[in-house]
Design a protein around this motif. Structure first.
Motif, PDB file in Angstrom:
ATOM      1  N   SER A  15       0.824  -1.208   0.000  1.00  0.00           N
ATOM      2  CA  SER A  15       0.000   0.000   0.000  1.00  0.00           C
ATOM      3  C   SER A  15       0.859   1.258   0.000  1.00  0.00           C
ATOM      4  O   SER A  15       0.501   2.266  -0.602  1.00  0.00           O
ATOM      5  N   ARG A  16       2.027   1.172   0.647  1.00  0.00           N
ATOM      6  CA  ARG A  16       2.905   2.333   0.786  1.00  0.00           C
ATOM      7  C   ARG A  16       3.981   2.422  -0.290  1.00  0.00           C
ATOM      8  O   ARG A  16       4.874   3.249  -0.201  1.00  0.00           O
ATOM      9  N   GLY A  17       3.929   1.566  -1.298  1.00  0.00           N
ATOM     10  CA  GLY A  17       4.824   1.752  -2.437  1.00  0.00           C
ATOM     11  C   GLY A  17       5.900   0.713  -2.649  1.00  0.00           C
ATOM     12  O   GLY A  17       6.785   0.914  -3.486  1.00  0.00           O
ATOM     13  N   ALA A  18       5.877  -0.406  -1.925  1.00  0.00           N
ATOM     14  CA  ALA A  18       6.853  -1.469  -2.185  1.00  0.00           C
ATOM     15  C   ALA A  18       6.659  -1.997  -3.601  1.00  0.00           C
ATOM     16  O   ALA A  18       5.535  -2.052  -4.107  1.00  0.00           O
ATOM     17  N   ASP A  19       7.749  -2.372  -4.251  1.00  0.00           N
ATOM     18  CA  ASP A  19       7.676  -2.929  -5.602  1.00  0.00           C
ATOM     19  C   ASP A  19       7.106  -4.340  -5.605  1.00  0.00           C
ATOM     20  O   ASP A  19       6.314  -4.700  -6.471  1.00  0.00           O
TER      21      ASP A  19
END
Length: 191
Positions: free
Chosen positions: A61-65
């Protein structure tokens, strides 16, 4: 239990049925990710002992690939799939039903390396020393990887551990503590 921030903010997550897992509370999750940086600038995440997948889903949700979820329990794996399906996450993850140590060996064979590793084993049943040793032996960590350990406050994790520097410790209650390490890979001295 819900997603705290990011793309899936405010969405509810299901817990694993029964008493075999202990979900990370929203308060602890929020504090952990605040410590890591409010949003991830990409990166690969390993959620070992994933339970419901709450930490890995928060990372997505926070932008991990990419997030690799691992749990040995069938009920946990089903819950992770259900939570991802409910959120309509259709890429950027793998889910494996596997023992943690076998999963690390498999990740090594696949050439996977991680920037963030969540370790939340059943209290008193898995040695953090052995987990750290396996992370090093299988070469699954990128330089400066963060290893986030959720544990019983009575378990005192070391200030340093082989190639790991302790960067943070916090006790959230008399049942939950978190210790964060940074991986400091040493240069190969063989010439």
């Amino acid at each position: 239990m819900r997603v705290i921030s990011g793309k899936y903010k405010g969405r509810n997550l299901k817990a694993v049925p029964g008493m075999s897992t202990r979900p990370t509370t929203d308060k602890v999750k929020e504090s952990l990710f605040h410590r890591m940086g409010p949003y991830l600038d990409g990166g690969n995440v390993l959620d070992l002992f994933a339970g419901s997948g709450g930490l890995g889903i928060e990372a997505l949700s926070r932008g991990a690939d990419h997030v690799v979820f691992v749990d040995a329990q069938g009920a946990a794996v089903k819950t992770i799939h259900k939570n991802l399906e409910t959120l309509k996450v259709d890429h950027g993850y793998n889910v494996f039903r596997q023992d943690a140590f076998r999963a690390l060996k498999a990740a090594s064979k696949q050439g996977r390396q991680f920037d963030y590793v969540f370790l939340d084993p059943p209290y008193g049943k898995v040695s953090f020393d052995k987990l750290f040793e396996a992370l090093i032996d299988h070469k699954v960590l990128n330089v400066d990887a963060m290893i986030i350990c959720e544990h019983d406050p009575n378990d005192k994790l070391p200030e340093s551990q082989a190639l790991f520097e302790k960067v943070h410790y916090d006790m959230y209650s008399n049942t939950i503590a978190v210790t964060v390490y940074r991986y400091e890979k040493q240069e190969d001295t063989n010439v």
